[in-house]
Design a protein around this motif. Structure first.
Motif, PDB file in Angstrom:
ATOM      1  N   ASN A 184       0.822  -1.206   0.000  1.00 44.56           N
ATOM      2  CA  ASN A 184       0.000   0.000   0.000  1.00 44.56           C
ATOM      3  C   ASN A 184       0.864   1.266   0.000  1.00 44.56           C
ATOM      4  OD1 ASN A 184      -2.704   1.355   0.439  1.00 44.56           O
ATOM      5  ND2 ASN A 184      -1.663   2.010   2.296  1.00 44.56           N
ATOM      6  N   ASN A 185       1.863   1.306   0.872  1.00 47.98           N
ATOM      7  CA  ASN A 185       2.701   2.502   0.976  1.00 47.98           C
ATOM      8  C   ASN A 185       3.592   2.670  -0.238  1.00 47.98           C
ATOM      9  OD1 ASN A 185       1.479   2.666   3.431  1.00 47.98           O
ATOM     10  ND2 ASN A 185       3.348   2.897   4.625  1.00 47.98           N
ATOM     11  N   LEU A 186       4.052   1.571  -0.825  1.00 50.68           N
ATOM     12  CA  LEU A 186       4.829   1.678  -2.062  1.00 50.68           C
ATOM     13  C   LEU A 186       3.969   2.267  -3.167  1.00 50.68           C
ATOM     14  CD1 LEU A 186       7.379   1.239  -3.686  1.00 50.68           C
ATOM     15  CD2 LEU A 186       6.713  -1.155  -4.009  1.00 50.68           C
ATOM     16  N   ALA A 187       2.713   1.873  -3.213  1.00 51.04           N
ATOM     17  CA  ALA A 187       1.799   2.477  -4.198  1.00 51.04           C
ATOM     18  C   ALA A 187       1.690   3.983  -3.996  1.00 51.04           C
ATOM     19  CB  ALA A 187       0.419   1.824  -4.096  1.00 51.04           C
ATOM     20  N   GLN A 188       1.666   4.434  -2.727  1.00 53.94           N
ATOM     21  CA  GLN A 188       1.600   5.874  -2.453  1.00 53.94           C
ATOM     22  C   GLN A 188       2.844   6.597  -2.965  1.00 53.94           C
ATOM     23  OE1 GLN A 188      -1.379   7.162  -1.157  1.00 53.94           O
ATOM     24  NE2 GLN A 188      -1.748   5.026  -1.719  1.00 53.94           N
ATOM     25  N   VAL A 189       4.004   5.967  -2.822  1.00 52.37           N
ATOM     26  CA  VAL A 189       5.236   6.560  -3.349  1.00 52.37           C
ATOM     27  C   VAL A 189       5.151   6.668  -4.871  1.00 52.37           C
ATOM     28  CG1 VAL A 189       7.716   6.194  -3.652  1.00 52.37           C
ATOM     29  CG2 VAL A 189       6.656   5.789  -1.420  1.00 52.37           C
ATOM     30  N   LEU A 190       4.659   5.625  -5.511  1.00 51.15           N
ATOM     31  CA  LEU A 190       4.551   5.647  -6.971  1.00 51.15           C
ATOM     32  C   LEU A 190       3.558   6.710  -7.431  1.00 51.15           C
ATOM     33  CD1 LEU A 190       4.560   1.793  -7.582  1.00 51.15           C
ATOM     34  CD2 LEU A 190       6.436   3.387  -8.000  1.00 51.15           C
ATOM     35  N   LEU A 191       2.477   6.875  -6.695  1.00 48.54           N
ATOM     36  CA  LEU A 191       1.529   7.938  -7.035  1.00 48.54           C
ATOM     37  C   LEU A 191       2.171   9.311  -6.886  1.00 48.54           C
ATOM     38  CD1 LEU A 191      -1.709   6.603  -5.304  1.00 48.54           C
ATOM     39  CD2 LEU A 191      -1.324   6.853  -7.761  1.00 48.54           C
ATOM     40  N   ALA A 192       2.964   9.483  -5.843  1.00 47.07           N
ATOM     41  CA  ALA A 192       3.629  10.772  -5.622  1.00 47.07           C
ATOM     42  C   ALA A 192       4.620  11.090  -6.725  1.00 47.07           C
ATOM     43  CB  ALA A 192       4.332  10.773  -4.265  1.00 47.07           C
ATOM     44  N   THR A 193       5.128  10.053  -7.387  1.00 52.04           N
ATOM     45  CA  THR A 193       6.075  10.261  -8.496  1.00 52.04           C
ATOM     46  C   THR A 193       5.394  10.027  -9.841  1.00 52.04           C
ATOM     47  OG1 THR A 193       6.873   7.993  -8.127  1.00 52.04           O
ATOM     48  CG2 THR A 193       8.141   9.778  -7.148  1.00 52.04           C
ATOM     49  N   HIS A 194       4.053  10.136  -9.840  1.00 51.76           N
ATOM     50  CA  HIS A 194       3.248  10.157 -11.063  1.00 51.76           C
ATOM     51  C   HIS A 194       3.325   8.851 -11.859  1.00 51.76           C
ATOM     52  CE1 HIS A 194       2.821  14.451 -10.252  1.00 51.76           C
ATOM     53  NE2 HIS A 194       4.126  14.513 -10.120  1.00 51.76           N
ATOM     54  N   ARG A 195       3.522   7.734 -11.175  1.00 53.57           N
ATOM     55  CA  ARG A 195       3.530   6.429 -11.853  1.00 53.57           C
ATOM     56  C   ARG A 195       2.250   5.686 -11.512  1.00 53.57           C
ATOM     57  NH1 ARG A 195       9.226   4.187 -10.040  1.00 53.57           N
ATOM     58  NH2 ARG A 195       8.918   5.678  -8.338  1.00 53.57           N
ATOM     59  N   THR A 196       1.156   6.244 -11.995  1.00 55.82           N
ATOM     60  CA  THR A 196      -0.163   5.767 -11.602  1.00 55.82           C
ATOM     61  C   THR A 196      -0.442   4.329 -12.027  1.00 55.82           C
ATOM     62  OG1 THR A 196      -0.961   8.044 -11.652  1.00 55.82           O
ATOM     63  CG2 THR A 196      -2.620   6.304 -11.663  1.00 55.82           C
ATOM     64  N   PRO A 197      -0.169   3.925 -13.272  1.00 59.55           N
ATOM     65  CA  PRO A 197      -0.481   2.536 -13.646  1.00 59.55           C
ATOM     66  C   PRO A 197       0.226   1.512 -12.753  1.00 59.55           C
ATOM     67  CG  PRO A 197      -0.052   3.852 -15.603  1.00 59.55           C
ATOM     68  CD  PRO A 197       0.325   4.696 -14.436  1.00 59.55           C
ATOM     69  N   GLU A 198       1.506   1.766 -12.428  1.00 64.18           N
ATOM     70  CA  GLU A 198       2.236   0.845 -11.567  1.00 64.18           C
ATOM     71  C   GLU A 198       1.657   0.854 -10.156  1.00 64.18           C
ATOM     72  OE1 GLU A 198       6.884  -0.200 -10.366  1.00 64.18           O
ATOM     73  OE2 GLU A 198       6.441   1.578 -11.592  1.00 64.18           O
ATOM     74  N   ALA A 199       1.266   2.030  -9.680  1.00 66.43           N
ATOM     75  CA  ALA A 199       0.651   2.123  -8.348  1.00 66.43           C
ATOM     76  C   ALA A 199      -0.654   1.338  -8.299  1.00 66.43           C
ATOM     77  CB  ALA A 199       0.410   3.585  -7.988  1.00 66.43           C
ATOM     78  N   LEU A 200      -1.445   1.447  -9.355  1.00 67.60           N
ATOM     79  CA  LEU A 200      -2.701   0.712  -9.405  1.00 67.60           C
ATOM     80  C   LEU A 200      -2.454  -0.793  -9.337  1.00 67.60           C
ATOM     81  CD1 LEU A 200      -5.732   0.498  -9.717  1.00 67.60           C
ATOM     82  CD2 LEU A 200      -5.460   0.830 -12.184  1.00 67.60           C
ATOM     83  N   SER A 201      -1.444  -1.257 -10.045  1.00 67.33           N
ATOM     84  CA  SER A 201      -1.100  -2.676 -10.004  1.00 67.33           C
ATOM     85  C   SER A 201      -0.723  -3.111  -8.585  1.00 67.33           C
ATOM     86  CB  SER A 201       0.054  -2.961 -10.973  1.00 67.33           C
ATOM     87  OG  SER A 201       0.457  -4.300 -10.896  1.00 67.33           O
ATOM     88  N   MET A 202       0.049  -2.273  -7.890  1.00 63.89           N
ATOM     89  CA  MET A 202       0.434  -2.571  -6.507  1.00 63.89           C
ATOM     90  C   MET A 202      -0.801  -2.675  -5.599  1.00 63.89           C
ATOM     91  SD  MET A 202       3.887  -2.428  -5.998  1.00 63.89           S
ATOM     92  CE  MET A 202       5.283  -2.065  -7.066  1.00 63.89           C
ATOM     93  N   LEU A 203      -1.722  -1.744  -5.743  1.00 65.86           N
ATOM     94  CA  LEU A 203      -2.905  -1.731  -4.888  1.00 65.86           C
ATOM     95  C   LEU A 203      -3.822  -2.914  -5.189  1.00 65.86           C
ATOM     96  CD1 LEU A 203      -3.619   2.094  -4.909  1.00 65.86           C
ATOM     97  CD2 LEU A 203      -2.956   0.737  -2.919  1.00 65.86           C
ATOM     98  N   GLU A 204      -3.926  -3.271  -6.446  1.00 67.38           N
ATOM     99  CA  GLU A 204      -4.737  -4.436  -6.791  1.00 67.38           C
ATOM    100  C   GLU A 204      -4.138  -5.703  -6.175  1.00 67.38           C
ATOM    101  OE1 GLU A 204      -6.886  -3.129 -10.961  1.00 67.38           O
ATOM    102  OE2 GLU A 204      -4.826  -3.876 -11.053  1.00 67.38           O
TER     103      GLU A 204
END
Length: 738
Positions: A184-204
């Motif tokens: 979950n927190n890694l997804a937040q880091v990816l969102l903060a660095t504008h890597r939304t598709p990868e963040a979505l994969s992490m959250l799923e």
């Protein structure tokens, strides 16, 4: 006699072992009972007191602290000190916890758990240097301890050190692949660095591991909303709120979803719920302000943004929204400048100081081929593209190299067309400000153009780093950024009359006037034709206003009241969301003497249906102090004239600019009475109105407002002027080569 059989009572150490095992199995009641038995038998049993404190910590931290304090009085054990620190859960008790942990390390210097907990506490206190020192020591002592890596990475994420946070959270997952919070927190880091598709994969993936995690559901709902997966987002957020009705971020995200799907009343209720739970939740105040803005209540929207700023003074979003909204309510460019300068002083000062006197590798030759960079989140199906299309299509690529920096994550057919007009196209939605600034410097951009200013998606801190030698603002709106980093603003003689007193000192930038107009327009709507004048068949005039409801100020309704008083048979078609927004607008119309029965509504529409709605309108009513800009051009394109009332600020003079360029200056008035007179005269002359309707589109096409080649040439001349001024400044600078 038969012998009696007796059973020996369990020894204290056996009872303690049983209590500890029960606690570890989650059998809290059994563990508590056994500890109470041990303490009753021996009030000085340090181990039992310590364990009893741990058991109580979940429900009564003060009782837990008292028990562990008694254990420490019996024996100063490093483990007891760590547990004592864990009972200090209030920020006010942080210093007590820190002292306890430092004492634990004095007793046992190589105690990784104590170093880890100290790192966490220092991180919460904002002392990243001390936190880092203790986390690094903890990792050196326990390199395979996943929780230490997780805590360290989470601290760095909160501190904005995203690259280091990402590395630590990925290491956490190497050590513990099932660590849901790390995913979950890694997804937040990816969102903060504008890597939304990868963040979505992490959250799923996190959702598969823990389908009912409220943290994961809340964040997943937010990201699914951004990806346009509305139904899935709604289901995730509603499930999060079923699990935890007090989760403010889930209420806030649900409110955003409801806003996006047009359910404004329900969205306001969700934001209100979030604020009731957490009154200082700045994001919810911002979003509630946005809901009020969409509902036509600009005063309440401004109040919400100010409350958000009070909750989170360092937040940029609320302050930008405030600046954007004040333009609709205030006809005073100097007041707008003062607020914009406060924004710069509050949010940009450190970056501005660091970039002061920046040196550039750009060759200061006035006549050479220039590289122009455009920065925008809206190179897509968006009203901005009605203006970027004719400019980019007609640039002279022999004299100018055109580079577009696209901040938006979504691309469409308009994006593809705009991309074809650029020499270099960079998708930079996943770049943070520092990385994008480096890219712009590496690209050796000569003139960098900000197309957003304080609108949605703005990157004010990018421009504060001064990545290009010349930086200018255009298109977003004819106002000021308030930032010393933007040297120029483009305008025209109608928005900012030449020689008028105190005009240019409304702006922190130097004003450079294009010869004709600030705007050049392409309707981007083939096949939508102009229909005959509706009044000829309806028997009455239908006025219309399809502007953003936030422009419906009290000044606007007061202005319109004179029109409806003079034309008692006329009707009004207004754009506003359904629900309470329309009820409130109807009440406001009634307060200004306009019968609500004369007003009908349409909702927000797609572009083609929106343009066809002008087929029901004879004359468009303009707003004040913020005139229609894009909506007025759309109305003219559909054959609908837009008389205007102009004022002192540039945004209140947009209608004058457009009418002057169309050769219809008689439809622009400088007073309420003049506006009513011009409008009622036109409404009573149906032959003139019908002729205007039939000829407005051709008039537009023949005017500077749709002459893309002429506009591009004017813009290029402006860029060349800015560049020559910079070259002159470089030659005049101390130490410059002669």
């Amino acid at each position: 006699m038969p012998t009696s059989q007796t059973t020996d009572a369990p020894r204290p150490e056996e009872t303690f072992a049983a209590a500890e095992a029960a606690w570890q199995r989650g059998e809290t009641h059994t563990a508590r009972t056994l500890c109470e038995r041990l303490i009753a038998a021996n009030p000085h049993d340090a181990n039992a007191l310590n364990l009893a404190g741990l058991i109580e910590s979940g429900r009564d931290p003060l009782a837990a602290r008292a028990l562990i304090g008694r254990a420490l009085a019996e024996r100063e054990d490093p483990l007891f000190l760590v547990n004592f620190a864990m009972t200090c859960q209030r920020a006010a008790d942080r210093d007590i916890a820190i002292r306890a942990l430092h004492r634990a390390i004095e007793l046992l210097p190589d105690f990784p758990v104590a170093h880890n907990n100290l790192g966490h506490l220092y991180g919460e206190a904002g002392d990243c240097a001390q936190a880092t020192r203790h986390f690094e020591r903890a990792i050196a002592l326990a390199p395979a301890h996943a929780a230490i890596h997780f805590n360290y990475g989470t601290m760095l994420h909160k501190a904005g050190e995203f690259a280091r946070a990402e590395a630590l959270l990925r290491r956490t997952l190497d050590l513990a692949p099932g660590h849901v919070d790390a995913w979950n927190n890694l997804a937040q880091v990816l969102l903060a660095t504008h890597r939304t598709p990868e963040a979505l994969s992490m959250l799923e993936h996190a959702h598969k591991l823990a389908s009912d995690s409220v943290d994961v559901l809340t964040n997943l709902g937010c990201v699914l909303l951004g990806a346009g997966r509305i139904d899935e987002a709604k289901a995730a957020l509603e499930r999060a709120l079923e699990r935890d009705p007090g989760r403010v971020s889930a209420w806030n995200n649900l409110g955003n979803l409801l806003m996006q799907t047009g359910h404004i009343d329900e969205a306001r209720a969700a934001f209100d719920r979030a604020i009731a739970i957490k009154p200082d939740f700045a994001d919810a105040h911002i979003n509630l302000g946005n809901a009020h803005s969409k509902s036509g209540d600009i005063g309440e929207a401004i109040a919400c943004y100010r409350r958000a700023m009070a909750c989170h003074p360092a937040g940029i979003g609320a302050h930008s929204n405030l600046l954007w909204s004040l333009m609709f309510a205030v006809d005073d460019g100097h007041a707008l400048r003062a607020e914009a300068e406060q924004f710069s002083a509050r949010h940009e000062s450190a970056l501005l100081a660091a970039s002061e006197g920046a040196h550039y590798a750009n060759t200061p030759e006035p006549a050479r081929r220039l590289r122009i960079g455009y920065v925008s989140p809206d190179f897509r199906h968006h009203c901005q593209s009605l203006f970027t299309t004719p400019l980019l299509r007609h640039h002279d690529h022999a004299a100018f190299d055109i580079v577009c920096y696209s901040l938006g994550a979504k691309a469409d057919e308009v994006t593809n067309q705009l991309r074809s007009f650029a020499d270099i196209w960079r998708d930079v939605h996943d770049f943070d400000d520092a990385r994008l600034a480096r890219q712009i410097r590496d690209d050796r951009i000569d003139v960098l153009v900000d197309l957003t200013m304080h609108m949605d998606g703005a990157r004010r801190l990018l421009f504060a780093q001064r990545p290009a030698p010349v930086q200018a603002a255009w298109l977003a709106y004819p106002g000021t950024t308030g930032s010393p980093s933007i040297g120029w603003r483009l305008t025209d003689p109608w928005l900012d009359p030449v020689g008028a007193a105190h005009i240019d000192d409304q702006y922190t930038e130097r004003s450079l006037r294009l010869p004709d107009s600030f705007w050049c327009y392409d309707a981007l709507a083939p096949g939508v034709d102009v229909n005959p004048l509706p009044a000829q068949s309806a028997g009455h005039i239908t006025f219309g206003c399809l502007n953003n409801p936030c422009k419906l100020t009290e000044a606007t309704l007061a202005l319109w009241s004179g029109v409806f008083a003079a034309l008692p048979e006329s009707r009004l078609l207004l754009m506003a969301p359904p629900g309470r927004a329309r009820e409130r607008l109807a009440a406001r119309f009634a307060a200004h003497g306009i019968d609500p029965a004369r007003v009908s509504f349409v909702g927000f529409q797609g572009r083609t249906d929106y343009l066809r709605t002008y087929g029901r309108i004879d004359i468009a009513l303009d707003t004040f102090p913020a005139n229609g800009h894009t909506t007025s051009l759309d109305a003219f394109w559909m054959g609908v004239p837009v008389p205007t009332r102009y004022g002192r600020s540039a945004v209140s003079r947009a209608g004058l600019c457009l009418l002057a360029n169309l050769g219809l200056p008689e439809l622009a008035a400088s007073s309420d009475a003049g506006y009513v007179a011009a409008l009622t005269s036109l409404a009573r002359d149906l032959p003139r109105l019908a002729a205007l309707r039939a000829g407005l589109r051709a008039r537009m096409q023949a005017s500077p407002l749709m002459d893309g080649a002429r506009f591009a040439s004017n813009m290029e001349a402006a860029f060349r002027h800015m560049w020559k001024a910079w070259c002159t400044e470089q030659r005049a600078a101390p130490g410059a080569a002669s």
